[in-house]
Design a protein around this motif. Sequence first.
Motif, short mmCIF file in Angstrom:
data_model
loop_
_atom_site.label_atom_id
_atom_site.label_comp_id
_atom_site.label_asym_id
_atom_site.label_seq_id
_atom_site.Cartn_x
_atom_site.Cartn_y
_atom_site.Cartn_z
N TYR A 35 -7.42 -26.03 68.10
CA TYR A 35 -7.35 -25.10 67.19
C TYR A 35 -7.68 -23.70 67.54
N GLN A 37 -8.86 -19.64 66.66
CA GLN A 37 -9.55 -18.86 65.77
C GLN A 37 -9.79 -17.47 66.06
N GLY A 40 -13.17 -13.46 63.02
CA GLY A 40 -13.45 -13.24 61.72
C GLY A 40 -12.24 -14.01 60.88
N ALA A 42 -9.87 -17.70 60.20
CA ALA A 42 -10.13 -19.10 60.11
C ALA A 42 -9.82 -20.09 61.07
N PRO A 43 -10.08 -21.03 61.60
CA PRO A 43 -9.44 -21.86 62.58
C PRO A 43 -8.37 -22.45 62.12
N PHE A 45 -4.55 -24.82 63.18
CA PHE A 45 -4.35 -25.90 63.84
C PHE A 45 -3.13 -25.48 64.99
N TYR A 48 -2.00 -31.65 68.70
CA TYR A 48 -2.55 -32.79 68.62
C TYR A 48 -1.95 -33.80 69.45
N PHE A 87 -10.57 -24.17 70.23
CA PHE A 87 -11.54 -25.11 70.21
C PHE A 87 -10.72 -26.53 70.44
N LYS A 99 -12.19 -37.36 60.75
CA LYS A 99 -13.52 -36.38 60.84
C LYS A 99 -13.28 -35.69 62.28
N LEU A 100 -13.18 -34.46 62.19
CA LEU A 100 -13.16 -33.71 63.47
C LEU A 100 -14.58 -33.32 64.05
N VAL A 101 -14.85 -33.38 65.17
CA VAL A 101 -16.11 -32.87 65.84
C VAL A 101 -15.57 -31.73 66.97
N PHE A 102 -15.86 -30.64 66.84
CA PHE A 102 -15.48 -29.56 67.78
C PHE A 102 -16.28 -29.35 69.01
N GLY A 103 -15.55 -28.88 69.81
CA GLY A 103 -16.24 -28.42 70.94
C GLY A 103 -17.02 -27.05 70.71
N THR A 104 -17.49 -26.20 71.73
CA THR A 104 -18.23 -25.18 71.42
C THR A 104 -17.33 -23.83 71.70
N TYR B 33 -13.49 -31.06 53.43
CA TYR B 33 -14.67 -31.08 54.68
C TYR B 33 -15.45 -29.61 54.52
N TYR B 35 -18.04 -27.25 57.03
CA TYR B 35 -18.54 -27.19 58.28
C TYR B 35 -19.37 -26.05 58.31
N GLY B 42 -18.79 -23.68 67.96
CA GLY B 42 -17.61 -24.58 67.26
C GLY B 42 -18.11 -24.80 65.94
N PRO B 43 -17.10 -24.96 65.08
CA PRO B 43 -17.63 -25.50 63.67
C PRO B 43 -18.53 -26.78 63.88
N TYR B 48 -18.16 -34.52 54.25
CA TYR B 48 -16.84 -34.57 53.87
C TYR B 48 -16.45 -35.66 52.52
N GLY B 107 -10.31 -22.73 55.21
CA GLY B 107 -10.31 -21.43 54.45
C GLY B 107 -10.98 -20.20 55.23
#
Lengths: 112, 115
Positions: A35, A37, A40, A42-43, A45, A48, A87, A99-104, B33, B35, B42-43, B48, B107
Motif C-alpha cells: 500500500y 500512503q 495526510g 489514505a493508504p 492498494f 498483491y 507499507f 485481515k491485513l497486518v501492516f508493517g511499520t 475494518y 485501524y 503502519g495502520p 473488523y 477512508g
Amino acid sequence: GQSLEQPSEVTAVEGAIVQINCTYQTSGFYGLSWYQQHDGGAPTFLSYNALDGLEETGRFSSFLSRSDSYGYLLLQELQMKDSASYFCAVESQDTGFQKLVFGTGTRLLVSP
Amino acid sequence: DTGVSQNPRHKITKRGQNVTFRCDPISEHNRLYWYRQTLGQGPEFLTYFQNEAQLEKSRLLSDRFSAERPKGSFSTLEIQRTEQGDSAMYLCASSLISPPRTEAFFGQGTRLTVV
C-alpha cells in the motif's frame, strides 16, 4: 504472532529505480500486499502476491519468495509524486483470512 | 459511489470525554475494518466486521473501545473515557470477500486529539 520488517527510509532521485524490501514472520501465509500512503492521505492498494514471482503493474512491480518469507516492491522511473510511505501487509492463518497486518512502513523520498 | 467516507475528519476532545466516529463503506463491500495509525507507524488493526457481525477485536484494544455495524452498512467506533494515548488517526477500510486477495479501500481517517 506475526511480524514484518521494512527499512524505515529510502531516498532516490527522479528517474531512478528503487526497491523496498519486506521480510515477514507468520504462520499459514496467504499473501503479501503493498500500500502507498501520501502524507495526510489514505493508504491505497498497489499490489498483491500470493505465489512466488513477480507481479507487474505499470511502473510498479512486486516480488514474493514464500520460502524466504520475503518480498519487495520495485518502483521504476521514479517521479516526485512517488514520495510517500509504502507499507507491506501480510494476510495469513495467524492474522485471519482477509485481515491485513501492516508493517511499520518505508518512507520514500524522491529528489530532483 | 465515491469511496469510503469517515466523519468527522478531525476531533479534539478533553481527556475523559466519550467520542464516536462514523464510517460509511463502499456500498457493496461486506467487510469493514477499523485501524489506528500513529505518526511514523503502519495502520494497527483494531476490529473488523463481515456484514453486521463483528469477527474479531484486537487484544490490544481496551474495553473502552466499542464498534458496531448495524444492518451491515455504516459503522461506528466509540471510545469512552478518552486518554491522551488515544490520540491517533483512526482509519476505516472496506473490502469485498473476493479470494484470493484482499484489496482494502481506506477512508481519509478521523484524526483524534485528546487534550
